[in-house]
Design an enzyme around this catalytic site. Structure first.
Site, PDB file in Angstrom:
ATOM      1  N   ASP A  73       8.684  28.389 -73.699  1.00 22.70           N
ATOM      2  CA  ASP A  73       8.426  27.331 -72.736  1.00 22.70           C
ATOM      3  C   ASP A  73       8.193  28.018 -71.407  1.00 22.70           C
ATOM      4  O   ASP A  73       8.935  28.942 -71.027  1.00 22.70           O
ATOM      5  CB  ASP A  73       9.578  26.319 -72.640  1.00 22.70           C
ATOM      6  CG  ASP A  73       9.110  25.021 -71.995  1.00 22.70           C
ATOM      7  OD1 ASP A  73       7.989  24.568 -72.308  1.00 22.70           O
ATOM      8  OD2 ASP A  73       9.841  24.454 -71.179  1.00 22.70           O
ATOM      9  N   SER A  74       7.152  27.604 -70.751  1.00 21.21           N
ATOM     10  CA  SER A  74       6.769  28.315 -69.537  1.00 21.21           C
ATOM     11  C   SER A  74       6.097  27.356 -68.577  1.00 21.21           C
ATOM     12  O   SER A  74       5.683  26.263 -68.955  1.00 21.21           O
ATOM     13  CB  SER A  74       5.834  29.487 -69.886  1.00 21.21           C
ATOM     14  OG  SER A  74       4.771  29.050 -70.700  1.00 21.21           O
ATOM     15  N   ASP A 157      -4.271  29.363 -64.371  1.00 23.11           N
ATOM     16  CA  ASP A 157      -4.771  30.722 -64.124  1.00 23.11           C
ATOM     17  C   ASP A 157      -5.813  30.799 -63.006  1.00 23.11           C
ATOM     18  O   ASP A 157      -5.797  31.737 -62.211  1.00 23.11           O
ATOM     19  CB  ASP A 157      -5.346  31.332 -65.405  1.00 23.11           C
ATOM     20  CG  ASP A 157      -4.266  31.746 -66.399  1.00 23.11           C
ATOM     21  OD1 ASP A 157      -3.066  31.660 -66.046  1.00 23.11           O
ATOM     22  OD2 ASP A 157      -4.613  32.154 -67.519  1.00 23.11           O
TER      23      ASP A 157
END
Length: 198
Positions: A73-74, A157
């Site tokens: 989990d991030s 990102d």
């Protein structure tokens, strides 16, 4: 199902995440994710921390399958937003997994804010047979850019430039990102632990 000691099941249906882990872990394991087992239940992520959610997923999937299960989990923690979006990173824009909406909301909330420090954080949990074997964490410091830049990567990102770089993770490419990312740092600890255990 017979246990395959060389198989590592990633407790995710996120193909991007699976591919990142596959690239980083190399030939140590055959890496598959839960899409290879269509009868597995969906695991509701009801935790309020990365560790809680990663543990929920690892335990649930490891009860259903033989062998090693790795969950992750991030998310992104932005200091000016008091650590948000955190565990709600993938639904920050109002729709689960919609990267464009998540990034749009991030740009709105950060508009005009000079303090742009942030970090990606990852917690991984390794389980077998419904028991947690170990957990690992990794993080990478950086800052939120004014606007998205680059077409690589996924999630936030294009908006995140890691410390020491002027370009976003989406511009730096998979090899550079995987060498320093939160997921890469956590996974390096997983690989080291597995190596110690033989």
């Amino acid at each position: 199902m017979d246990e395959d000691p060389n198989r590592l099941v990633i407790a995710t249906r996120n193909a991007h995440k699976t591919q990142e882990i596959r690239e980083m872990i190399g030939d140590c394991f055959e890496v598959v994710d839960v899409t290879a087992f269509p009868d597995l239940p969906e695991v509701e992520e009801t935790g309020t921390t990365f560790l809680e959610n990663a543990t929920l997923k690892a335990l649930a999937i490891s009860r259903e399958l033989e062998g090693l299960v790795l969950s992750d989990d991030s998310g992104l923690e932005v200091d000016a937003l008091d650590g948000r979006p955190g565990v709600w990173s993938s639904s920050f824009g109002g729709e689960e997994g919609n990267h464009a909406k998540n990034n749009e909301r991030m740009m709105r909330e950060m508009a005009g804010i000079a303090e742009r420090s942030a970090r990606f954080r990852c917690v991984m949990v390794l389980a077998r047979g419904g028991e947690v074997l170990a957990h690992f964490d990794g993080s990478v410091e950086g800052r939120i850019l004014d606007e998205p830049s680059g077409a690589g990567g996924f999630g936030y990102d294009p908006l995140f430039a890691p410390e020491g770089h002027d370009r976003s993770f989406a511009e730096l490419g998979a090899e550079v990102k995987n060498g320093m990312s939160h997921r890469g740092r956590a996974l390096a600890k997983v690989v080291a632990w597995l190596g110690d255990k033989g």
